[in-house]
Design a protein around this motif. Structure first.
Motif, PDB file in Angstrom:
ATOM      1  N   THR A 236       0.833  -1.199   0.000  1.00 57.15           N
ATOM      2  CA  THR A 236       0.000   0.000   0.000  1.00 57.15           C
ATOM      3  C   THR A 236       0.866   1.247   0.000  1.00 57.15           C
ATOM      4  N   TYR A 237       2.093   1.070  -0.421  1.00 59.69           N
ATOM      5  CA  TYR A 237       3.007   2.203  -0.344  1.00 59.69           C
ATOM      6  C   TYR A 237       2.676   3.261  -1.384  1.00 59.69           C
ATOM      7  N   GLU A 238       2.671   4.515  -0.947  1.00 59.43           N
ATOM      8  CA  GLU A 238       2.387   5.605  -1.868  1.00 59.43           C
ATOM      9  C   GLU A 238       3.667   6.337  -2.218  1.00 59.43           C
ATOM     10  N   PHE A 239       4.006   6.305  -3.499  1.00 62.22           N
ATOM     11  CA  PHE A 239       5.230   6.978  -3.917  1.00 62.22           C
ATOM     12  C   PHE A 239       4.998   8.461  -4.124  1.00 62.22           C
ATOM     13  N   LYS A 240       6.093   9.201  -4.024  1.00 63.20           N
ATOM     14  CA  LYS A 240       5.974  10.640  -4.235  1.00 63.20           C
ATOM     15  C   LYS A 240       5.756  10.950  -5.706  1.00 63.20           C
ATOM     16  N   SER A 241       6.305  10.108  -6.589  1.00 62.18           N
ATOM     17  CA  SER A 241       6.110  10.354  -8.010  1.00 62.18           C
ATOM     18  C   SER A 241       6.118   9.031  -8.764  1.00 62.18           C
ATOM     19  N   VAL A 242       5.613   9.097  -9.993  1.00 60.37           N
ATOM     20  CA  VAL A 242       5.561   7.889 -10.807  1.00 60.37           C
ATOM     21  C   VAL A 242       6.974   7.421 -11.165  1.00 60.37           C
ATOM     22  N   ASP A 243       7.852   8.401 -11.409  1.00 58.20           N
ATOM     23  CA  ASP A 243       9.241   8.050 -11.720  1.00 58.20           C
ATOM     24  C   ASP A 243       9.877   7.284 -10.576  1.00 58.20           C
ATOM     25  N   ASN A 244       9.651   7.775  -9.376  1.00 56.37           N
ATOM     26  CA  ASN A 244      10.177   7.088  -8.195  1.00 56.37           C
ATOM     27  C   ASN A 244       9.678   5.658  -8.133  1.00 56.37           C
ATOM     28  N   GLN A 245       8.380   5.511  -8.419  1.00 55.45           N
ATOM     29  CA  GLN A 245       7.790   4.184  -8.350  1.00 55.45           C
ATOM     30  C   GLN A 245       8.456   3.246  -9.348  1.00 55.45           C
TER      31      GLN A 245
ATOM     32  N   GLN B  85       9.374  -8.275   2.327  1.00 56.95           N
ATOM     33  CA  GLN B  85       8.474  -7.138   2.507  1.00 56.95           C
ATOM     34  C   GLN B  85       9.211  -5.959   3.116  1.00 56.95           C
ATOM     35  N   ASP B  86       9.951  -6.250   4.178  1.00 55.63           N
ATOM     36  CA  ASP B  86      10.730  -5.191   4.835  1.00 55.63           C
ATOM     37  C   ASP B  86      11.678  -4.532   3.864  1.00 55.63           C
ATOM     38  N   LEU B  87      12.390  -5.392   3.127  1.00 51.74           N
ATOM     39  CA  LEU B  87      13.439  -4.865   2.271  1.00 51.74           C
ATOM     40  C   LEU B  87      12.870  -4.046   1.129  1.00 51.74           C
ATOM     41  N   ARG B  88      11.738  -4.505   0.576  1.00 54.88           N
ATOM     42  CA  ARG B  88      11.233  -3.692  -0.534  1.00 54.88           C
ATOM     43  C   ARG B  88      10.668  -2.375  -0.028  1.00 54.88           C
ATOM     44  N   LEU B  89      10.090  -2.397   1.164  1.00 52.44           N
ATOM     45  CA  LEU B  89       9.639  -1.142   1.746  1.00 52.44           C
ATOM     46  C   LEU B  89      10.837  -0.207   1.945  1.00 52.44           C
ATOM     47  N   GLU B  90      11.920  -0.795   2.404  1.00 50.03           N
ATOM     48  CA  GLU B  90      13.152  -0.023   2.596  1.00 50.03           C
ATOM     49  C   GLU B  90      13.606   0.599   1.272  1.00 50.03           C
ATOM     50  N   VAL B  91      13.559  -0.219   0.204  1.00 48.02           N
ATOM     51  CA  VAL B  91      13.949   0.286  -1.115  1.00 48.02           C
ATOM     52  C   VAL B  91      13.033   1.431  -1.533  1.00 48.02           C
ATOM     53  N   TYR B  92      11.729   1.249  -1.368  1.00 40.49           N
ATOM     54  CA  TYR B  92      10.790   2.301  -1.761  1.00 40.49           C
ATOM     55  C   TYR B  92      11.078   3.598  -1.014  1.00 40.49           C
ATOM     56  N   GLN B  93      11.284   3.448   0.300  1.00 46.51           N
ATOM     57  CA  GLN B  93      11.508   4.651   1.104  1.00 46.51           C
ATOM     58  C   GLN B  93      12.791   5.356   0.702  1.00 46.51           C
ATOM     59  N   MET B  94      13.833   4.541   0.458  1.00 44.93           N
ATOM     60  CA  MET B  94      15.106   5.162   0.098  1.00 44.93           C
ATOM     61  C   MET B  94      15.000   5.879  -1.237  1.00 44.93           C
ATOM     62  N   VAL B  95      14.247   5.284  -2.187  1.00 43.90           N
ATOM     63  CA  VAL B  95      14.054   5.953  -3.471  1.00 43.90           C
ATOM     64  C   VAL B  95      13.319   7.265  -3.259  1.00 43.90           C
ATOM     65  N   ASP B  96      12.283   7.240  -2.450  1.00 44.07           N
ATOM     66  CA  ASP B  96      11.520   8.459  -2.199  1.00 44.07           C
ATOM     67  C   ASP B  96      12.335   9.511  -1.461  1.00 44.07           C
TER      68      ASP B  96
END
Lengths: 155, 184
Positions: free
Chosen positions: A24-33, A62-73
């Motif tokens: 359910t992670y919401e990215f700041k932008s489509v590029d980030n996603q 799950q943890d790690l991909r959330l970590e990746v998403y957050q770091m990208v954002d």
């Protein structure tokens, strides 16, 4: 007709579900996603051995991909994120190993084998050619001898 | 000489065969830890049993210790637990628990029922310390030297054999190093 449109609706819903494996992670932008997803695709889940972070349902993935998403954002670069992962889970998490002394065999081995095979093939073919061309040319004496033998058999 | 050249492909294939054959017997569950040789990641977390009290990575320095990642949801941890109890009774080295992604009440109850082998229990509720340690499952154990450097990681439950053959020799070596440096 009603059944058909229901089916279409169902199928389109299925694709929507498939298109966002992002929890359910919401990215700041489509590029980030986009960047985060491709990064997470290139990282291996340390627990499940042969699934990437997106494909796996294990808690670690799950943890790690959330970590990746957050770091990208947060605006961190790919290198930084990969470094974060490898400093904890080792080179294993990289589907594409880095080029270094340890992995030269991995990267260069196939090329070396191909070259080796090519060289062997080259010499093999050349040798055959030489042998063939030697066979074809009969000296005039040999030709006469052959003609004589053939004639004798024909009689 | 020419005949010998013909054997090169055979040698290459045999070499690759040996290499790949050896690969069959590697255990893919046991990854090298990226943290061996590195200090324990910095953290500041609560003690499992006392919610106000904090532990940091500095707390664990000074003695050769065994960091053990466990949780009540982890069946192999239950298998491992009796051995940890007997190890704790021998007083060879302090065992520090990292209670990983667990519920505090459940974890405390489990320890009071089954016995508590841990000198300190670190309550890692959101798994952040686990992540920094590169933990990908429980149980996992880390041997830490007196300077707080991770020297060895073992993934999976410790039992008598693992202890005798792998961990204890390393503990003895690390304790000898510590004695040489004048630490207790």
């Amino acid at each position: 007709m009603k059944g058909f449109s229901a089916l279409v609706l169902l199928l389109s819903m299925a694709t929507i579900v498939n298109a966002t494996p992002v929890d359910t992670y919401e990215f700041k932008s489509v590029d980030n996603q986009k960047r985060a997803l491709s990064l997470a695709h290139s990282l291996r889940c340390p627990q499940c051995q042969n699934q990437n972070l997106i494909d796996s349902n294990s808690p670690v993935a799950q943890d790690l991909r959330l970590e990746v998403y957050q770091m990208v954002d947060e605006g961190k670069g790919d290198d930084e994120i990969v470094e974060f992962m490898t400093s904890r889970y080792g080179e294993f998490v990289l589907y594409k190993p880095r080029m270094e002394a340890k992995t030269y065999v991995l990267w260069l081995g196939p090329i070396a084998l191909l070259l080796f095979g090519g060289v062997i093939g080259f010499f093999f073919i050349r040798k055959q050619r030489i042998a063939e061309s030697n066979n074809q040319e009969l000296s005039s004496e040999e030709q006469q001898e052959l003609d004589r033998l053939l004639k004798r058999d024909a009689k | 000489m020419k005949k010998l050249v013909l054997f090169i492909p055979l040698v290459v294939v045999l070499g690759m065969g040996v290499f790949l054959y050896k690969g069959l017997f590697l255990n893919p569950q046991q990854l090298d830890s990226a943290l061996e040789g590195k200090p324990i990641p910095a953290f500041q977390l609560e003690v499992l049993e006392k919610s106000g009290e904090t532990v940091t990575n500095e707390t664990l320095k000074g003695k050769v210790g065994l960091l053990n990642v466990w949780a009540t949801w982890c069946p192999s941890c239950k298998y491992e637990h009796p051995f940890l109890m007997s190890l704790a009774r021998k007083n060879i080295l302090p065992i520090y628990g990292i209670n990983y992604r667990d519920e505090r009440a459940l974890a405390i109850r489990e320890l009071s029922r089954e016995g508590n082998p841990y000198a300190i229990n670190i309550y890692d509720h959101d798994g952040r310390l686990g992540l920094d340690l590169g933990v990908y499952g429980a149980p996992e154990s880390f041997l830490v030297d007196h300077k707080g450097v991770i020297r060895y990681r073992y993934a999976g439950p410790i039992d008598r054999n693992v202890w005798k053959e792998t961990l204890y020799p390393m503990v003895q070596q690390l304790q000898a190093e510590a004695a040489k440096d004048g630490a207790s």
